[in-house]
Design an enzyme around this catalytic site. Structure first.
Site, PDB file in Angstrom:
ATOM      1  N   ILE A 107       0.853  -1.186   0.000  1.00 59.99           N
ATOM      2  CA  ILE A 107       0.000   0.000   0.000  1.00 59.99           C
ATOM      3  C   ILE A 107       0.885   1.230   0.000  1.00 59.99           C
ATOM      4  O   ILE A 107       1.903   1.275   0.701  1.00 59.99           O
ATOM      5  CB  ILE A 107      -0.965   0.009   1.215  1.00 59.99           C
ATOM      6  CG1 ILE A 107      -1.832   1.283   1.202  1.00 59.99           C
ATOM      7  CG2 ILE A 107      -0.206  -0.117   2.538  1.00 59.99           C
ATOM      8  CD1 ILE A 107      -2.905   1.293   2.276  1.00 59.99           C
ATOM      9  N   ILE A 138       4.854  -1.126   2.969  1.00 61.06           N
ATOM     10  CA  ILE A 138       4.487   0.263   2.741  1.00 61.06           C
ATOM     11  C   ILE A 138       5.309   0.780   1.563  1.00 61.06           C
ATOM     12  O   ILE A 138       6.537   0.689   1.560  1.00 61.06           O
ATOM     13  CB  ILE A 138       4.747   1.126   3.984  1.00 61.06           C
ATOM     14  CG1 ILE A 138       4.093   0.501   5.238  1.00 61.06           C
ATOM     15  CG2 ILE A 138       4.243   2.543   3.741  1.00 61.06           C
ATOM     16  CD1 ILE A 138       2.591   0.368   5.183  1.00 61.06           C
ATOM     17  N   LYS A 139       4.620   1.326   0.556  1.00 59.71           N
ATOM     18  CA  LYS A 139       5.308   1.827  -0.635  1.00 59.71           C
ATOM     19  C   LYS A 139       5.749   3.274  -0.427  1.00 59.71           C
ATOM     20  O   LYS A 139       4.939   4.131  -0.081  1.00 59.71           O
ATOM     21  CB  LYS A 139       4.397   1.730  -1.861  1.00 59.71           C
ATOM     22  CG  LYS A 139       4.110   0.304  -2.291  1.00 59.71           C
ATOM     23  CD  LYS A 139       3.174   0.246  -3.479  1.00 59.71           C
ATOM     24  CE  LYS A 139       3.908   0.473  -4.773  1.00 59.71           C
ATOM     25  NZ  LYS A 139       3.026   0.215  -5.952  1.00 59.71           N
ATOM     26  N   VAL A 140       7.033   3.499  -0.651  1.00 59.07           N
ATOM     27  CA  VAL A 140       7.631   4.834  -0.513  1.00 59.07           C
ATOM     28  C   VAL A 140       8.390   5.127  -1.801  1.00 59.07           C
ATOM     29  O   VAL A 140       9.183   4.299  -2.250  1.00 59.07           O
ATOM     30  CB  VAL A 140       8.592   4.891   0.695  1.00 59.07           C
ATOM     31  CG1 VAL A 140       9.267   6.256   0.778  1.00 59.07           C
ATOM     32  CG2 VAL A 140       7.851   4.574   1.993  1.00 59.07           C
TER      33      VAL A 140
END
Length: 372
Positions: A107, A138-140
């Site tokens: 996400i 977690i997408k960064v």
């Protein structure tokens, strides 16, 4: 019947699904894909915009949330968190069976935070805590502001999918951020194997922009450049994999490897074919290799199932890949300019999709409000 997904998996590459929707989850289709060999799911604001704004699947829940007097932001997060949790639960057996190597759903932090290090860290922590699933990444984005956030989050044991990587130079910074994050996490005394990360290298968009540059040159009489079209993206990815092997097979990773750390796998993203003149598995067939992931959208998964190559291909033609990049440089196609433009464009596209999704929820909220 040939199961190419599992055959490719046996060669060391995980196939993830670049799509999520309530229908995919509620129909049991995701569970069927997992049974077939898919071992992960990726999402982004564009995918959620298509799923939520493009269907009525979420309307009952939106109505319920309106009755609970939730804001547009609260409605958005409730819808997305539920989908991510449900996908993570479907994938949890894969996560358990692979001891945390696979079985992840990703996400994205709000693309509005792409240039805000502290904001990215805060939102990533909050999402990680809210979703409460070990198999969520977690997408960064790999922006200059995103890189230190990546290192910080990994140092806290939060699994990260680094997104929007186009440049090999930027990729080197991403790998270093991973190593720095692991060394910070090692000080906690917890097992390093609990931390997983992928580095999402976007592929087809590199050809899209490079081809446009070459076509513009041809149209302005700058020579016979057509043979170079459609070559940059795969060459770029192959050279990125060579960098991956250099870093994670060498001394830089030696102490962490000995302590039980996992490699940060390259993930090939944006692997659908954008040009109708290119084969539909153009960004699948040449990029199969050990310790890699390919996240494929629905149409590319269908093509992969039907006729993808099943072979170790990522290290084939490496000399040719370097020659392609040298030739592009020789005609003054600056790949750092190309990849820099693509990063900026990628952030904008996701931000636009996010804004369009919020507007669509606003409109649904207004339309449904009348019936509440």
């Amino acid at each position: 019947m040939t199961n190419r997904i599992k055959q490719i998996q046996a060669l060391g590459q995980a196939i993830w699904f670049d799509y999520i929707s309530r229908q995919l989850l509620d129909s049991g289709e995701l569970a069927d894909l997992v049974e077939e060999g898919v071992t992960g799911v990726t999402s982004n604001p564009t995918i959620f915009h298509h799923a939520i704004a493009g269907s009525t699947d979420y309307d009952d829940e939106i109505t319920r949330l309106i009755r609970a007097d939730k804001s547009t932001n609260e409605i958005y997060e409730a819808l997305v968190v539920r989908d991510i949790r449900d996908a993570a639960d479907v994938l949890r057996p894969v996560y358990n069976e692979t001891h945390g190597r696979d079985g992840f759903v990703s996400i994205e932090v709000s693309p509005r935070l792409a240039h805000d290090t502290d904001g990215t860290i805060a939102e990533a922590r909050r999402l990680h805590k809210t979703i409460e699933r070990p198999n969520v990444m977690i997408k960064v984005p790999a922006t200059p502001e995103g890189i230190p956030a990546i290192s910080t989050l990994l140092g806290e044991g939060i699994c990260v999918n680094v997104t929007l990587i186009f440049s090999i130079v930027v990729y080197e910074h991403v790998m270093q951020a991973y190593l720095d994050g692991l060394r910070t996490y090692a000080k906690t005394g917890k097992p390093l194997g609990l931390v997983s990360s992928v580095a999402s290298f976007f592929v087809s968009r590199v050809d899209t922009l490079t081809d446009n540059v070459l076509l513009h040159r041809v149209q302005h009489g700058e020579g016979h450049l057509e043979p170079l079209m459609g070559l940059a993206a795969v060459a770029n990815a192959k050279l990125a994999y060579a960098k991956f092997k250099q870093v994670f097979g060498g001394e830089q990773f030696g102490d962490l490897r000995a302590a039980g750390a996992r490699v940060q796998r390259p993930l090939w993203a944006s692997t659908s074919t954008k040009s109708p003149s290119y084969p539909d598995t153009k960004y699948v067939d040449p990029l199969i290799g050990v310790n890699t992931v390919n996240t494929v959208p629905p149409e590319t998964l269908r093509a992969l199932r039907d006729h993808a190559v099943v072979a170790q291909t990522i290290e084939q033609d490496l000399a040719n890949a370097q020659a392609v990049m040298n030739e592009l440089g020789g005609i003054k196609v600056d790949m750092e300019w190309v990849t820099g433009c693509l990063l900026e464009e990628g952030v904008k596209k996701f931000a636009n999709s996010f804004d369009a999704l919020m507007q669509a929820i606003d409109e649904k909220r207004a339309n449904l409000q009348a019936s509440v």
